[in-house]
Each structure stands twice: as C-alpha cells, then as structure tokens.
Scaffold this active site. Structure first.
Site, PDB file in Angstrom:
ATOM      1  CB  SER A 256      -2.247  -0.286   2.725  1.00  0.00           C
ATOM      2  OG  SER A 256      -2.789  -1.506   3.190  1.00  0.00           O
ATOM      3  CE  LYS A 257       5.954  -3.173   3.735  1.00  0.00           C
ATOM      4  NZ  LYS A 257       7.191  -2.565   3.305  1.00  0.00           N
TER       5      LYS A 257
END
Length: 482
Positions: A256-257
């Site tokens: 994920s980011k």
RNA sequence: GUCCCCAUCGUCUAGCCUGGCCUAGGACACCGCCCUUUCGAGGCGGCGACCGGGGUUCGAAUCCCCGUGGGGACGCCA
C-alpha cells in the site's frame, strides 16, 4: 492456446491512483488476451459515488498506457458492448434487479444502516460465527412491503441466498473452491441511491460484455459464490474465474501507499522504465517455464499460459526491480532517455541546450545507472566545470608529482587530434617523458575533469566534453596545486 | 470468532498435477576473487530453503491427515 473468442477485462474503480497490484491484474488480463488472440477491455466501476475521485480516471488511463497496456474496448476507445462506464448503465442494473425480484431471487429490505450497524455490533459482542445481515426483511409479506413503500421508506434490494448446501466453482489457478452456503449472506445488490453494488453490476456487465474469463485479485474469492448464485438466478453461464494472488509489501501485509511507493506513476517518477516494471510485474506470480527473467512483452505474451500462474502471494522486491531496471537501462534508446532526463537536469539548474550533446552524455551514463533519475543525478559535471574538488580525492591525487604532468598535457592537448588513440598516446608520452606511470596521472585527470571520484571511461569523457573544455579543466585543476 | 486461500534459500521462483532423474536448479541481495585509472557493468566462486508432526509407499519437496504460521473475506466499498 485457446481457440474460443477470449474476452477479458480490467475493471478498476476510480477512487485513486493505479497501484502496482492493480497494474499486475491488468497486465495478466492483457497477457491472457494477447496470448489467446482475444480482446482486452477496460471497464470503469464507478458505482460508489462517495469514493469517486475526479482525477482518478486520467491517472488510471495514463498509467495503463505508460505501461503499454492499451485496451481494445473501453472508455476513450469505444466498442460494440458499451457504455464501458458503469454509471452510464444504471437502467440495465435496475431492470435486472427487477427481474430478480420478480423471479423470487431477491427481496426489498427496509432496514436502515443504523440498524445494520447495531446488529453487527451485537453479533461482534456475542462473538458470533460470522457477520452478515440477519435477514429481517427476507420474509416480509407483499402487504408489508407495499405499506413500507407507501410510507416512503427507502429500500435496498438484497439477494435471497439459499439457506443450505454448498457452492462450488472452478478456479483456473486454484482448482475447485467449495464454500458452505451459510457463509453467503443476503448481499445488497441495489443501494438506496439506485446504484448497484459491485456484485450486481459486475455480473451483469460481464455477461453482456461477453466476458469469458474473469481474472481478478484473490480478495474476491469469498464473494465469488454470490456471483455464481447470481449467474444461476439469471440463467446465465458463468465465466471462468481466475483469482490472482496478492502482492505483499516487503514489511509484510498488503502493498500500500503507506508501505513504500505503490502507484505506477510513482515508479515512473522514481526513474523506472515501463518495460522494466512490466517485465518485473509479469514475474510476480508467473514464470515462463524456463530460467529466463529478462523478457520483452512479445516474449512474455508468447510464453504466457494460465497454468503457470502461481497461487501464492509474493513480496514486491524493490531491489530486484532496480536490478532489472538497470538491465533495461543499458541498452535503452538514449534519445528516449533524453526526453526524461533533460527536464530533470534543467530542474537541477543546469543549462542543457544541445540535445545531441545530452544524448552523448546519456550514452556514457546509462550503462552505469540503474534508474533514469540516477543519470540526472550523476551527470552535472558534463554541463558545468567543477567548482570544487572532492577533498579526500584532491589530497590524494593532486600532488606535486602530478602537477608537471598536468601542465604538460595542458600544453600538448590543444595540438593533437581529439580521438581515443591520440589522447591515449599523448597521455602515455607525457607519462613516459616524466618517468611516471600513466596510472598515476589518470586518476588526477579524472578528478580534474569531474571534481568527483567515479564516472565513465576517462577518455570517453574527454571526447564528450570536447578539447577546449578538457584542457581548461585540467589547467584549472593544475592551478590549485602547490 | 467463522469461512476461504496459501506454505521450497532473506526475496522472486523451478521442481509438486503425472512420487525415484533433487546430495533441490536459476535470479535478486550479500560476501570473496578476477578485470579496470575510478564507479558501475561483466566473469568466476561462496553463503543460503523443502514450516512441524504423523501416515501411504521399496522410495515423498512431490500424495493424504492433523497441527502451526501467513494472507483474505465477513460493508447500502470495490
């Protein structure tokens, strides 16, 4: 590989950027289509108005195209099965929800989200087996339903899932997957706002767009039984499913980011080449069946079979991506690289007005750079004379002993012809005349010309910089000695 | 908690379906050496894995069961 008319789709929802996991899903669909001579469609699943992001579509299109994953049908492209944006297909969903209602496969539910939250909390508190709707409205009488409607109560349409039995489906990568049906709750199909949920919309669209194979992330495995139920209720043949394993972050958990740059465009900005990222992604959960790792898109398509798709999640290893990118950098078209690198140089305040010269520089640097950004970061001295010299290096290389050699080169260089052999010969001659080894003065020359330690081949740099510039820099360096 | 999925070097993986060719192969990273005026690249070599336990079998990384671990799902999100 397949003789039927394969049609696959990538169906992102426009809620943000395209991350590498999504890109991998898109890629596998693309590969499957190309390997079978089928069609690759793009469909936008924008049925959640609350999460919709305006710029998202643009970013998704740009990311896919940057990677070279052009779709055969879809937004901005057209096709015979459109529209390819779900918010433009609402009539279709409503019509089919009604069919389900009429056929007794669905029912209207008047429960408020507050009540649903309440029910959920209570179940959680009692540590009950699993969540899901308690089916309160499932058996409302037609009279009650009508009364609620007359009272203006908003409702959703829910799937009337069977109460017992099991549902099984074939998964291309995992084989048969069987679920007890009591795990399938009465999922919402149509929301209060009249928009469909993913489950309804994707099943209807996949049917009417004649999708033959649904390849998607494996977070959908648990929902697939619902979809199977829907296909059955409509009397349609279900497509073949293939659930792709997730991509994990090196720190564990889903990528994920938060866990490093996850968006495709971040990798572009980070100096990665689309071909390299594509190649790398193709090897996450798939292999060509032999030891090859560096494959171009044609070779990947040629070798691609669903049978070789792995069922286990893999970690996104940035180091290996970097290595792979370096492999692509080495032979990449320098003119293409220039398009990326020149703006970066300008950002650093360098004056780059000669594209051919810039390309010459890139040729020298690309073989020793792993990323596009690395070229930009290590080439400053090709555009500006060194103002200062690496202190440690200077103390070591700029000695009284080499000063005469530098002076002599400053005197001799201007009159020789500026090619590799002549330059080399001149350096050797100077070294000999001073009874020195050329290996002693070359590092000093390197430092004189670059101001730093490493870099490309010395003579190659001289030629790239040009005769005047080289002489000037050696002279400047020589003046700092003594 | 319930259900589903997964399990080979630190990482990506080959082998598993169709047991013996596996004293488990390749790649990244790491370490060493060679090459080189430097860095990188390249060449050569090293380190390093079948999650555990039971079975089946003459024989299991490969088949079965049970554990354990990791992931996912359980939304009027996709």
């Amino acid at each position: 590989m397949n003789t039927e008319n394969v049609r696959v789709r990538f169906a992102p929802s426009p809620t943000g950027y395209l991350h590498v996991g999504g890109a991998r899903t898109a890629l596998f669909n693309y590969l499957y289509a190309k390997a079978t001579g089928g069609k690759f469609l793009l469909r936008i699943e924008d049925t959640d108005r609350t999460r919709f992001q305006e710029d998202s579509l643009k970013e998704i299109f740009e990311s896919l195209r940057w990677l070279g994953l052009e779709w055969d049908e879809g937004p901005e492209k057209g096709g015979d099965f459109g529209p390819y944006i779900q918010s433009e297909r609402l009539d279709k969903y409503n019509e089919h929800a009604q069919m389900l209602l009429d056929g007794g496969h669905a029912y209207k539910c008047f429960c408020t989200s507050e009540r649903l939250d309440q029910v959920r909390k209570e179940k959680e508190a009692r540590k009950e087996q699993h969540g899901g709707y308690d089916r309160k409205c499932r058996d409302l009488s037609p009279v009650e339903v009508q009364a609620n409607i007359d009272a203006g109560m908003p409702f959703v349409v829910r799937l009337k899932a069977p109460l017992e039995g099991t549902i099984a489906f074939e998964d291309m990568v995992r084989g048969t997957i069987e679920t007890p049906v009591n795990m399938v709750d009465d999922t919402v199909l149509l929301k209060t706002d009249g928009f469909p949920t993913y489950h309804l919309a994707s099943v209807i669209d996949d049917h009417f767009m004649e999708i033959t194979h649904v390849m998607r992330g494996d977070e959908w495995i648990a929902s697939t039984p619902r979809h199977v139920l829907l296909y059955k209720a409509f009397g349609w043949e279900a497509p073949v499913f293939a659930h792709l394993p997730v991509i994990l972050s090196p720190t564990g958990g889903k990528l994920s980011k938060r866990k490093g740059a996850a968006s495709v465009m971040d990798y572009k900005k980070g100096g990665y080449l689309p071909e390299a990222l594509l190649n790398f992604l193709s090897l996450l959960g798939w292999n060509p069946g032999d030891d090859r790792e560096l494959l171009n898109i044609e070779e990947i398509i040629e070798a691609f079979t669903a049978k070789k798709i792995s069922s286990k999640p893999s970690v996104f290893d940035e180091q290996k991506l970097e290595w792979m990118n370096g492999q692509y950098m080495e032979n990449y078209d320098p003119a293409k690289l220039a398009e990326e690198v020149i703006p970066l140089w300008k950002d650093r305040g360098l004056t780059v007005d000669n594209v051919d010269y810039a390309i010459g520089v890139i040729k020298l640097l690309q073989v020793r750079s792993k990323k596009v950004t690395e070229i930009a970061e290590t080439g400053d001295f090709f555009f500006a004379d060194p103002i200062e010299y690496n202190e440690k290096q200077a103390a070591k290389q700029f000695t009284e002993a080499v000063k005469p050699a530098l002076e002599k080169l400053v005197a001799d260089f201007p009159s020789i012809s500026w090619n590799k052999e002549a330059i080399e010969a001149c350096i050797e001659a100077v070294a000999e005349s001073l009874e020195m080894k050329s290996g002693k003065i070359k590092p000093a020359l390197r430092l004189a010309v670059t101001g730093v330690g490493g870099g490309p081949d010395l003579i190659d740099m001289f030629i790239q910089l040009g005769q005047d510039c080289t002489v000037r820099r050696i002279k400047n360096a020589s003046n700092t000695i003594g």
